[in-house]
Design a protein around this motif. Structure first.
Motif, PDB file in Angstrom:
ATOM      1  N   ASP A 109      -7.359  -0.530 -44.437  1.00 17.09           N
ATOM      2  CA  ASP A 109      -8.481   0.386 -45.263  1.00 17.09           C
ATOM      3  C   ASP A 109      -9.994  -0.544 -44.860  1.00 17.09           C
ATOM      4  O   ASP A 109     -10.152  -1.798 -44.817  1.00 17.09           O
ATOM      5  CB  ASP A 109      -8.524   1.081 -46.385  1.00 17.09           C
ATOM      6  N   ASN A 127     -10.723   6.064 -42.874  1.00 21.98           N
ATOM      7  CA  ASN A 127      -9.225   6.164 -43.605  1.00 21.98           C
ATOM      8  C   ASN A 127      -8.345   6.679 -43.349  1.00 21.98           C
ATOM      9  O   ASN A 127      -7.501   6.423 -42.896  1.00 21.98           O
ATOM     10  CB  ASN A 127      -9.223   5.245 -44.917  1.00 21.98           C
ATOM     11  N   ARG A 131      -4.920   7.025 -40.875  1.00 22.15           N
ATOM     12  CA  ARG A 131      -3.957   7.136 -41.543  1.00 22.15           C
ATOM     13  C   ARG A 131      -2.975   8.191 -40.806  1.00 22.15           C
ATOM     14  O   ARG A 131      -1.675   8.081 -40.703  1.00 22.15           O
ATOM     15  CB  ARG A 131      -3.436   7.131 -43.168  1.00 22.15           C
ATOM     16  N   GLN A 140     -11.386  -2.174 -39.479  1.00 21.31           N
ATOM     17  CA  GLN A 140     -10.413  -1.930 -39.793  1.00 21.31           C
ATOM     18  C   GLN A 140      -9.454  -2.958 -39.982  1.00 21.31           C
ATOM     19  O   GLN A 140      -8.547  -3.593 -40.982  1.00 21.31           O
ATOM     20  CB  GLN A 140      -9.940  -0.562 -39.642  1.00 21.31           C
ATOM     21  N   CYS A 178      -0.501   0.809 -42.682  1.00 18.43           N
ATOM     22  CA  CYS A 178      -1.807   1.127 -43.196  1.00 18.43           C
ATOM     23  C   CYS A 178      -2.133   0.814 -44.450  1.00 18.43           C
ATOM     24  O   CYS A 178      -1.611   1.191 -45.530  1.00 18.43           O
ATOM     25  CB  CYS A 178      -2.288   2.682 -42.947  1.00 18.43           C
ATOM     26  N   ARG A 180      -3.926  -0.281 -47.864  1.00 21.48           N
ATOM     27  CA  ARG A 180      -5.062   0.232 -48.059  1.00 21.48           C
ATOM     28  C   ARG A 180      -6.232  -0.389 -48.729  1.00 21.48           C
ATOM     29  O   ARG A 180      -7.172  -0.540 -49.496  1.00 21.48           O
ATOM     30  CB  ARG A 180      -4.376   0.810 -49.786  1.00 21.48           C
ATOM     31  N   ALA A 182      -8.927  -2.951 -48.785  1.00 22.28           N
ATOM     32  CA  ALA A 182     -10.266  -2.433 -48.360  1.00 22.28           C
ATOM     33  C   ALA A 182     -10.972  -3.964 -47.997  1.00 22.28           C
ATOM     34  O   ALA A 182     -11.594  -4.423 -48.377  1.00 22.28           O
ATOM     35  CB  ALA A 182     -10.810  -2.001 -48.684  1.00 22.28           C
TER      36      ALA A 182
END
Length: 245
Positions: A109, A127, A131, A140, A178, A180, A182
């Motif tokens: 993220d 984000n 996803r 990213q 993906c 999460r 960040a």
């Protein structure tokens, strides 16, 4: 699996030190850090030299520079980072855990550094869209195994949208991991050009690309938009200075 971190740069002397400080513990633990320079004239390679394993000179162009870095890398997993990114301490462990669990590629993220309220909407939209679509952007922190990267032929050497095109190719091999967690991406360009103006410009460019527009023409459009805005800012600044005198 050994991690190779590849950073394309062009005149990033004001930002590169912060990222390399974030990466120093990873390098001490065995990760390889490669700087792929596209012809900086501000001392970026010299400033970074002691903090990376290798400085490469490559023709200007983010895709070309990242491919040069990947070609020289010794790792089993490539992690591509922008020079103005901030990396949390646990990011590499999360990446390696994803790869150990079988991920062939993935992304984090993103959080934009500025405080403008619209930036919260931008990062949330990036984000969620990523996803849902399985497409990632360079902000990213795309990571990919060497085998998958080589299987799709690396980054397409486009003037713009190389990250989108690579993601689309990798998506055919496997869905992305993906993560999460960040990364913090600089919002300097969003704020310098105006957040709303930049949102509209980026959507026009992405739509043009989706409809088959030439990436070179899109890159020229992007550069012209930035130049026009920079010119207006410069003119406004001159006027303000004249008034002050």
């Amino acid at each position: 699996m050994r991690l190779s971190i590849i950073i394309p740069v062009l005149n990033e002397t004001d930002t590169i030190g912060t990222l390399l400080a974030d990466l120093a513990p990873l390098r001490a633990a065995g990760a390889e850090v490669i700087l792929a320079d596209g012809g900086s004239n501000d001392g970026t390679p010299q400033r970074a030299a002691a903090l990376v394993d290798r400085v490469l000179q490559a023709p200007k162009g983010r895709a070309v520079q990242m491919n040069a870095g990947a070609k020289a890398a010794a790792g089993d997993v490539f992690w591509f980072l922008h020079a103005d990114t901030r990396v949390p301490a646990e990011a590499a462990a999360a990446l390696q855990a994803a790869c150990a669990a079988g991920a062939r590629w993935g992304r984090f993220d993103v959080r934009l550094s500025g405080r403008h309220p619209l930036l919260r909407l931008v990062e949330r939209g990036m984000n969620i869209r990523s996803r849902l679509t399985g497409i990632a952007t360079g902000d990213q922190g795309i990571f990919v195994t060497r085998a998958a990267f080589e299987q799709v032929g690396g980054f397409p050497e486009l003037a713009l949208m190389e990250d989108i095109t690579l993601s689309a190719a990798l998506r055919h091999l496997a869905p992305p991991a993906c993560l999460r967690l960040a990364l913090v991406a600089s919002s300097r360009r969003w704020e310098a050009q105006g957040v709303l103006r930049t949102i509209l410009l980026m959507w026009r460019l992405r739509l043009g690309y989706a409809l088959g527009a030439d990436p070179v023409r899109l890159a020229h459009r992007y550069d012209r938009a930035r130049s026009r805005y920079a010119g207006r800012r410069s003119a406004a600044g001159s006027g303000d200075a004249a008034g002050a005198r």
